[in-house]
Design a protein around this motif. Structure first.
Motif, PDB file in Angstrom:
ATOM      1  N   ALA A 206       2.802  -0.762 -15.763  1.00 28.63           N
ATOM      2  CA  ALA A 206       3.030  -1.065 -14.390  1.00 28.63           C
ATOM      3  C   ALA A 206       2.267  -2.212 -13.853  1.00 28.63           C
ATOM      4  CB  ALA A 206       3.219  -0.065 -13.593  1.00 28.63           C
ATOM      5  N   GLU A 207       2.955  -3.209 -13.000  1.00 29.19           N
ATOM      6  CA  GLU A 207       2.320  -4.264 -12.353  1.00 29.19           C
ATOM      7  C   GLU A 207       2.240  -4.073 -11.133  1.00 29.19           C
ATOM      8  OE1 GLU A 207       2.733  -9.099 -11.899  1.00 29.19           O
ATOM      9  OE2 GLU A 207       4.037  -7.976 -13.028  1.00 29.19           O
TER      10      GLU A 207
ATOM     11  N   ARG B 258      -5.364   3.742  -3.274  1.00 27.51           N
ATOM     12  CA  ARG B 258      -6.036   3.489  -4.671  1.00 27.51           C
ATOM     13  C   ARG B 258      -5.611   4.758  -5.579  1.00 27.51           C
ATOM     14  NH1 ARG B 258     -10.786   1.132  -6.110  1.00 27.51           N
ATOM     15  NH2 ARG B 258     -11.459   1.017  -4.066  1.00 27.51           N
ATOM     16  N   GLU B 259      -5.860   6.192  -4.883  1.00 28.23           N
ATOM     17  CA  GLU B 259      -5.365   7.256  -6.049  1.00 28.23           C
ATOM     18  C   GLU B 259      -3.890   7.100  -6.460  1.00 28.23           C
ATOM     19  OE1 GLU B 259      -5.912  12.101  -6.307  1.00 28.23           O
ATOM     20  OE2 GLU B 259      -6.601  11.180  -4.677  1.00 28.23           O
ATOM     21  N   PHE B 260      -3.035   6.733  -5.590  1.00 29.29           N
ATOM     22  CA  PHE B 260      -1.577   6.674  -5.958  1.00 29.29           C
ATOM     23  C   PHE B 260      -1.469   5.465  -6.934  1.00 29.29           C
ATOM     24  CE2 PHE B 260       2.702   5.186  -5.465  1.00 29.29           C
ATOM     25  CZ  PHE B 260       3.564   6.565  -5.425  1.00 29.29           C
ATOM     26  N   VAL B 261      -2.114   4.341  -6.540  1.00 28.15           N
ATOM     27  CA  VAL B 261      -1.851   3.328  -7.734  1.00 28.15           C
ATOM     28  C   VAL B 261      -2.397   3.882  -9.311  1.00 28.15           C
ATOM     29  CG1 VAL B 261      -2.625   1.047  -8.353  1.00 28.15           C
ATOM     30  CG2 VAL B 261      -1.785   1.644  -6.011  1.00 28.15           C
ATOM     31  N   GLU B 262      -3.547   4.340  -9.101  1.00 24.76           N
ATOM     32  CA  GLU B 262      -3.920   4.969 -10.442  1.00 24.76           C
ATOM     33  C   GLU B 262      -3.249   5.925 -11.110  1.00 24.76           C
ATOM     34  OE1 GLU B 262      -7.952   6.421  -9.467  1.00 24.76           O
ATOM     35  OE2 GLU B 262      -8.819   4.511  -9.436  1.00 24.76           O
TER      36      GLU B 262
ATOM     37  N   ILE C 113       8.013   1.186  -2.794  1.00 20.14           N
ATOM     38  CA  ILE C 113       7.548   2.353  -2.310  1.00 20.14           C
ATOM     39  C   ILE C 113       6.967   2.500  -0.974  1.00 20.14           C
ATOM     40  CG2 ILE C 113       6.231   4.794  -3.055  1.00 20.14           C
ATOM     41  CD1 ILE C 113       6.028   3.372  -5.888  1.00 20.14           C
ATOM     42  N   GLU C 114       7.369   3.436   0.052  1.00 16.51           N
ATOM     43  CA  GLU C 114       6.859   3.680   1.136  1.00 16.51           C
ATOM     44  C   GLU C 114       5.664   4.993   0.970  1.00 16.51           C
ATOM     45  OE1 GLU C 114       9.001   4.041   4.518  1.00 16.51           O
ATOM     46  OE2 GLU C 114       9.679   1.944   4.675  1.00 16.51           O
TER      47      GLU C 114
ATOM     48  N   GLU D  71       3.675  -0.171   2.276  1.00 16.90           N
ATOM     49  CA  GLU D  71       4.607  -0.438   1.389  1.00 16.90           C
ATOM     50  C   GLU D  71       4.203  -0.972   0.086  1.00 16.90           C
ATOM     51  OE1 GLU D  71       8.693  -1.821   2.489  1.00 16.90           O
ATOM     52  OE2 GLU D  71       7.715  -3.689   2.117  1.00 16.90           O
ATOM     53  N   LEU D  72       4.335  -0.317  -1.015  1.00 16.54           N
ATOM     54  CA  LEU D  72       3.538  -0.819  -2.436  1.00 16.54           C
ATOM     55  C   LEU D  72       4.962  -1.565  -3.214  1.00 16.54           C
ATOM     56  CD1 LEU D  72       1.234   2.125  -3.139  1.00 16.54           C
ATOM     57  CD2 LEU D  72       0.644   0.158  -1.896  1.00 16.54           C
ATOM     58  N   ASP D  73       4.549  -2.579  -3.898  1.00 13.48           N
ATOM     59  CA  ASP D  73       5.482  -3.231  -4.482  1.00 13.48           C
ATOM     60  C   ASP D  73       5.040  -3.276  -6.079  1.00 13.48           C
ATOM     61  OD1 ASP D  73       7.381  -4.883  -5.641  1.00 13.48           O
ATOM     62  OD2 ASP D  73       7.277  -6.406  -3.911  1.00 13.48           O
ATOM     63  N   PHE D  74       5.609  -2.581  -7.207  1.00 13.48           N
ATOM     64  CA  PHE D  74       5.526  -2.507  -8.346  1.00 13.48           C
ATOM     65  C   PHE D  74       6.637  -3.241  -9.185  1.00 13.48           C
ATOM     66  CE2 PHE D  74       3.221   1.001  -6.785  1.00 13.48           C
ATOM     67  CZ  PHE D  74       1.901   0.967  -7.159  1.00 13.48           C
TER      68      PHE D  74
END
Length: 875
Positions: A791-792, A778-782, A769-770, A660-663
Motif C-alpha cells: 500500500a502507498e 497513525r495506527e490506522f495507517v500502520e 477512506i473516511e 479522508e485518507l488516500d491510498f
C-alpha cells in the motif's frame, strides 16, 4: 497166693497205670524194667527198651550228667535226685522231661537206679509264656515310663520346636530305642524336611536325607503312615529298598527295626515321628499301639500349642488391624504388614509388591525378616512372566509351594523354602516365606486375614485420597464458581458502563473505574503502543497505581517486559499467577510486589486485525487469574474492543468533521475487485457493500471495458464468489456479487473506516477512506500497511461533511420527486400499502388515484429509487 505176692501184684498194677514213665536201670545203665507210660513217652516198644542202654533216648551231653549222678547215688544211696533232661523219642522229637530217681542196692552194693520220668513240655511252655508276659510288661513299663517322661515334657514345652526336640531326646535316651527323628513331608511327599532328631547317627542324619540317590520317599514308611494315618513298621531296616542310603549308617549304629508314627490332628499333618530300635523283635502290636497313642498325644500337644499361637496371632493381627485403620500412607501400610507377618505370624520373611500402573508391573515395595531390605535386588514381574506372583495377581488367586525358586524369588536363608503369594486386589501381592510345610490351612487363613486387612487398608487410603481429591476439586470448583460469579457480575457492570459510553476515552475510563471499584481489583489500566517511540503509552487507569507506571519500563523492545508490554507485543493473553516468583528476574516484579500486586493478567483489545492496545489488571491475591479467569478477561477485552470500534465507527458516520485518507495499491491480485479487474482487463468501480453474514458480504460494483461474457466467466471461476447477477447494462455494467471472506471494503469497515472510493484501473487500486476526526490516523495507517504490504499512502485531508436536518432532508426529497410521484408515495404510505399485511392493495390504490395499476407501480418504483439514492448515495 501169699500176702507178699499179692502186694507185689498190686504194686505192679499201680506202676502200669501211672501216666508217667517208670523205669529200672541196672549197674550198666541198661533198662531192666519199664512201664507202659515209658513206652508212650519214648515211642519205643517195651522189647526195644528192655536191655537197651539209656543212651538210646539221651544225648551224649546228658549221658555225662547221668554218669555223674549215678556216681553220687552210689555214695549216697539214701538220697533222691531230681533232674531235667531233653529226651529224644524214636521219631527224633526232643521232649523236655523231669526225672526223679534213687539208687538200688543188693547185698548192700549198688545195683542200679529206679526212677520216674514226666513230660514237662506244657509246664515249660507255661513258664516261658509267663516269662514272656513278664518281660513284655517290663518292656511296656519301661516304654510307659518314657511316655510319661515325654508327657511331662509336652506340658512344659512352649514351642513346637521344643515339643519335637524333647520327644526325640527322650526316645533316643530310652534303653529300648537307638535313634529318633521328626520331619515334615512336602507336598505330594516330594521332600523330607527334618525338624528334630537325637540318638546314634544324628551327625549323619542330614547327609542321609540329602543323598542324591534316595528313592522316592512315597514308598517309605513315613509317606505311607501319613497317607493311612497308621503306624508303619520295618523289622529289617538293612533290607528295605527305600532306605538304601541308610544301610551303611543303619549297620554302623545297629538300627535293626523302625516305626513311622504319623503326627496328624484333625486334617492337619504335622509330619512323621520315626523311632529306631536295635531289637529285631521290637514294635509288636502292643508297642505299636502305645506308640500310635504317643503320636496322637504329640499331635494334640502341637495342635493345642498352634491353636494358642493362632489365638495370639489373631490378637496381634487385631492390634495390627487397628493400626492399619489409622495409617494414611501406602508405604506405612506396606511396612506394617510385612513387619506384622514376621512378628505375629512367625514367618521367616515377608515381601510386598505394589502394582505400578505407569509401567504395568509388580514392583517390590517393602520387605522384612530374612528377605533382604534392599528391595531393588528382588525381581520385578511384568506381563508374560509365569511366576505365581504375577499369575496370582492377574487371576486373583492365592498360591503356595515348597520351592521358593518356583516363584522366581531368591532366598539367602535356608529355612525359607515354602512360599505363599496372596493378591491384594488391584494394589499388589503379599509374599510370605517360611520353612517347608509351614503354610498349613490355619496359617494360610491367618495370612489371608492379614492380606485382606492390608487390601482393605489400601482401599481405604485410596478411597480417602480420592475423596480428598474430590473434595479439593469441589472446593476449587466452588472457588472458581464464586470467582466466576464475581467476574460475571463485574463484566455485567462493565457492560452497563460500556452501553452508556459514547467515546473511546469514556469506554477506557469506565472499564478501569468499574474494575477497581468496590475493591474488586487493586489496579487496572489501558495502554496502546506508540510505534514512533517503541513503547506502551497509558491511556486510562484507576486504582492504587502508586507511581507504578512511572517506575517500570514500558519499552516494547525489552526482553523481560511488563505484562502489558508482552500482551501488546504478542497479541496474546499474559498471566502472572505469582509476582513474587523469580522476583529478581525482571525489574517490574519488584515494583509490583512492593505495591502489593500479587498476580496480573493482561489481555489484548483487538477487533479483527485492528488493535486498540491492552487492558492490564492487578490483584492482591496469588493465583487469582486461572484459566477461567483468563478466559473471562479475554472475552472482556473483546467486548471492550468491539465497543471502541462501534463508537469510532458511529462517530465516523455522524461527525461533521472527518479525515479522508488516500491510498494506492499496486499489483494487488489477492483482493476480490483487483483480482477480477486483472482477469477481465477492465476498469472496476466500487458502488457499495451489504453484509450478508459474518463470513460473506454482497458487493455492488460497476465494470467498464469488458463484455458480460468475460465477466461471467471470471466470476464463475472464482471460488470466493457464492452468487452474482447482472443488475443493469448500459455504457457500463452494474453487477452484484456475494463474496465469501474478507474484502477491501469489509476490512476498512471493521477498522472503523468508511470506504468512499474503491476503483481499479490499469492494475492500480485507488482507495479513499473516511475516518472520524478522533480516530488514531497513525495506527490506522500502520494497520493498513500491515494488512496490505504494497500500500502507498498518498494523502490526508481534513474536511467538513455536510449534515442534513430532518427538514432539510424532506425538502431535498420533495425537490427530487415530481408532484405526481410525491402524491402517489404519500397516498400509498397513509393508506397502509407499505404495511404487512397490506391494508390497501395496488389495485385499490390505483382506483383511489383514478389511474391504472401499472402507472401506480411505475410512480412508486421511481419514488423509491430517488428516496434510497438520497439515503445511501455517499458520493
Amino acid at each position: 497166693m501169699t500176702a507178699r505176692g499179692s502186694k507185689v501184684e498190686q504194686y505192679r498194677s499201680l506202676v502200669e497205670t501211672v501216666p508217667d514213665g517208670v523205669y529200672i536201670l541196672d549197674a550198666e545203665s541198661r533198662f531192666t524194667s519199664v512201664n507202659e507210660g515209658m513206652v508212650d513217652l519214648t515211642g519205643y516198644t517195651r522189647d526195644e527198651l528192655l536191655g537197651a542202654s539209656v543212651s538210646l533216648i539221651l544225648s551224649d551231653e546228658t549221658m555225662d550228667q547221668v554218669a555223674e549222678r549215678r556216681t553220687y547215688l552210689a555214695e549216697h544211696p539214701e538220697d533222691v535226685l531230681t533232674a531235667q533232661y531233653d529226651l529224644y523219642t524214636k521219631a527224633g522229637a526232643e521232649v523236655p522231661v523231669e526225672v526223679r530217681f534213687r539208687a538200688l542196692e543188693f547185698d548192700e552194693e549198688f545195683s542200679g537206679t529206679a526212677g520216674v520220668i514226666r513230660d514237662v513240655s506244657d509246664r515249660l511252655d507255661r513258664q516261658r509264656e509267663i516269662e514272656r508276659q513278664r518281660n513284655e510288661l517290663d518292656e511296656l513299663n519301661r516304654i510307659n515310663a518314657v511316655i510319661r517322661d515325654i508327657d511331662q515334657a509336652l506340658v512344659t514345652a512352649g514351642t513346637r520346636d521344643e515339643i519335637e526336640q524333647a520327644v526325640c531326646d527322650r526316645l533316643a535316651a530310652a534303653d529300648q530305642y537307638v535313634f529318633a527323628w521328626i520331619a515334615e513331608y512336602g507336598r505330594d511327599s516330594d521332600a523330607v524336611v527334618p525338624r528334630a532328631w537325637a540318638g546314634a547317627g544324628a551327625d549323619d542324619f542330614g547327609d542321609v536325607l540329602d543323598a542324591s540317590d534316595t528313592p522316592s520317599v512315597e514308598q517309605a514308611n513315613g509317606a505311607t503312615a501319613l497317607r493311612t494315618e497308621t503306624v508303619q513298621t520295618l523289622k529289617a531296616v538293612q533290607n528295605a529298598r527305600a532306605f538304601a542310603p541308610w544301610h551303611e549308617s543303619a549297620g554302623t549304629q545297629d538300627l535293626r527295626s523302625m516305626a513311622s508314627i504319623p503326627l496328624v490332628y484333625g486334617d492337619v499333618e504335622y509330619g512323621v515321628l520315626a523311632v529306631y530300635s536295635g531289637r529285631s523283635s521290637a514294635f509288636d502290636d502292643r508297642e505299636t499301639e502305645v506308640l500310635g497313642e504317643l503320636g496322637e498325644t504329640i499331635s494334640h500337644a502341637i495342635a493345642a500349642l498352634e491353636s494358642e499361637k493362632r489365638e495370639q496371632s489373631l490378637t496381634a493381627l487385631h492390634e495390627s488391624t487397628r493400626g492399619l485403620l489409622h495409617t494414611e500412607m501406602h508405604d506405612d501400610i506396606g511396612r506394617l504388614v510385612v513387619e506384622r507377618a514376621v512378628s505375629d505370624l512367625a514367618l521367616s520373611g515377608a515381601l510386598l509388591y505394589r502394582f505400578d500402573d505407569t509401567e504395568n508391573a509388580l514392583v517390590p515395595a517393602v520387605s522384612a525378616g530374612d528377605f533382604t531390605s534392599e528391595t531393588d535386588v528382588h525381581p520385578t514381574f511384568r506381563p508374560g512372566d509365569d511366576s505365581p506372583v504375577w499369575t496370582g495377581f492377574v487371576d486373583g488367586e492365592s498360591s503356595t509351594a515348597d520351592d521358593i525358586e518356583a516363584f522366581g524369588l531368591d532366598s539367602v536363608s535356608a529355612p525359607m523354602r515354602s512360599v505363599i503369594a496372596v493378591p491384594l486386589g488391584e494394589h499388589g501381592v503379599f509374599v510370605g516365606a517360611s520353612e517347608v510345610g509351614a503354610f498349613d490351612r490355619s496359617t494360610r487363613k491367618l495370612v489371608d486375614l492379614l492380606a485382606a486387612t492390608a487390601e482393605a487398608a489400601f482401599d481405604r487410603v485410596e478411597g480417602e485420597t480420592e475423596l480428598r481429591e474430590r473434595d479439593e476439586r469441589l472446593r476449587e470448583q466452588n472457588e472458581q464458581l464464586v470467582r466466576l460469579n464475581r467476574l460475571n457480575e463485574l463484566i455485567r457492570d462493565v457492560d452497563q458502563g460500556l452501553v452508556q459510553a459514547t467515546t473511546r476515552q469514556e469506554i477506557e475510563t469506565v472499564v478501569c473505574d468499574r474494575l477497581t471499584g468496590a475493591e474488586r481489583f487493586r489496579f487496572a489500566w489501558i495502554g496502546e503502543q506508540d510505534s514512533a517511540a517503541d513503547r506502551v503509552v497509558p491511556r486510562a487507569w484507576s486504582g492504587a497505581e502508586g507511581g507504578y507506571l512511572d517506575s517500570v519500563s514500558l519499552e516494547t523492545d525489552g526482553e523481560t517486559g511488563e505484562p502489558s508490554v508482552e500482551t501488546i507485543r504478542t497479541g496474546e493473553v499474559t498471566s502472572v499467577p505469582n509476582v513474587a516468583t523469580d522476583l529478581r528476574s525482571a525489574p517490574w516484579r519488584a515494583e509490583a510486589f512492593s505495591r502489593e500486586f500479587q498476580s496480573v493478567v493482561s489481555v489484548p483489545l483487538s477487533y479483527g486485525e485492528f488493535s486498540f492496545g491492552g487492558l492490564t489488571v492487578y490483584t492482591d491475591e496469588v493465583g487469582l487469574f486461572d484459566e477461567v479467569g483468563q478466559a473471562v478477561f479475554a472475552e472482556l477485552g473483546q467486548t471492550v474492543a468491539n465497543a471502541i470500534n462501534a463508537v469510532e465507527t458511529k462517530e465516523a458516520l455522524l461527525t461533521d468533521r472527518v479525515v479522508e485518507l488516500d491510498f494506492r495499491l499496486h499489483d494487488d491480485t489477492q483482493s476480490f475487485l483487483p483480482r477480477l479487474a486483472t482477469q477481465i482487463d477492465a476498469e472496476i468501480e466500487f458502488e457499495g457493500i451489504v453484509p450478508v453474514s459474518e463470513e460473506s458480504s454482497r458487493i455492488i460494483f460497476t465494470v467498464r471495458g469488458a463484455s458480460p461474457e468475460s465477466v461471467r466467466s471470471a466470476l464463475d471461476a472464482s471460488v470466493s464468489v457464492e452468487s452474482y447477477r447482472l443488475v443493469a447494462e448500459d455504457d457500463e455494467a452494474l453487477y452484484e456479487a456475494t463474496v465469501a471472506g474478507p474484502t477491501i471494503a469489509t476490512t476498512l469497515a471493521e477498522h472503523g473506516g468508511s470506504p468512499q472510493t474503491i476503483s481499479v484501473r490499469d492494475g492500480t487500486v485507488h482507495i479513499v477512506i473516511e475516518l472520524p476526526q478522533s480516530a488514531d490516523v497513525r495506527e490506522f495507517v500502520e494497520t493498513f500497511h500491515d494488512r496490505y504490504a504494497g500500500a502507498e499512502f498518498v494523502a490526508r485531508r481534513d474536511r467538513e461533511r455536510s449534515m442534513q436536518t430532518r427538514q432539510e432532508f424532506r425538502v431535498a426529497l420533495e425537490e427530487t420527486l415530481t408532484d405526481r410521484q410525491l402524491e402517489v408515495l404519500k397516498t400509498a404510505f397513509y393508506s397502509g400499502y407499505f404495511e404487512s399485511p397490506r391494508r390497501t392493495s395496488g389495485q385499490e390504490l390505483a382506483e383511489s388515484l383514478r389511474v391504472s395499476a401499472p402507472t401506480v407501480s411505475g410512480h412508486l418504483r421511481a419514488a423509491e429509487r430517488k428516496f434510497l439514492s438520497l439515503v445511501f448515495d455517499h458520493r
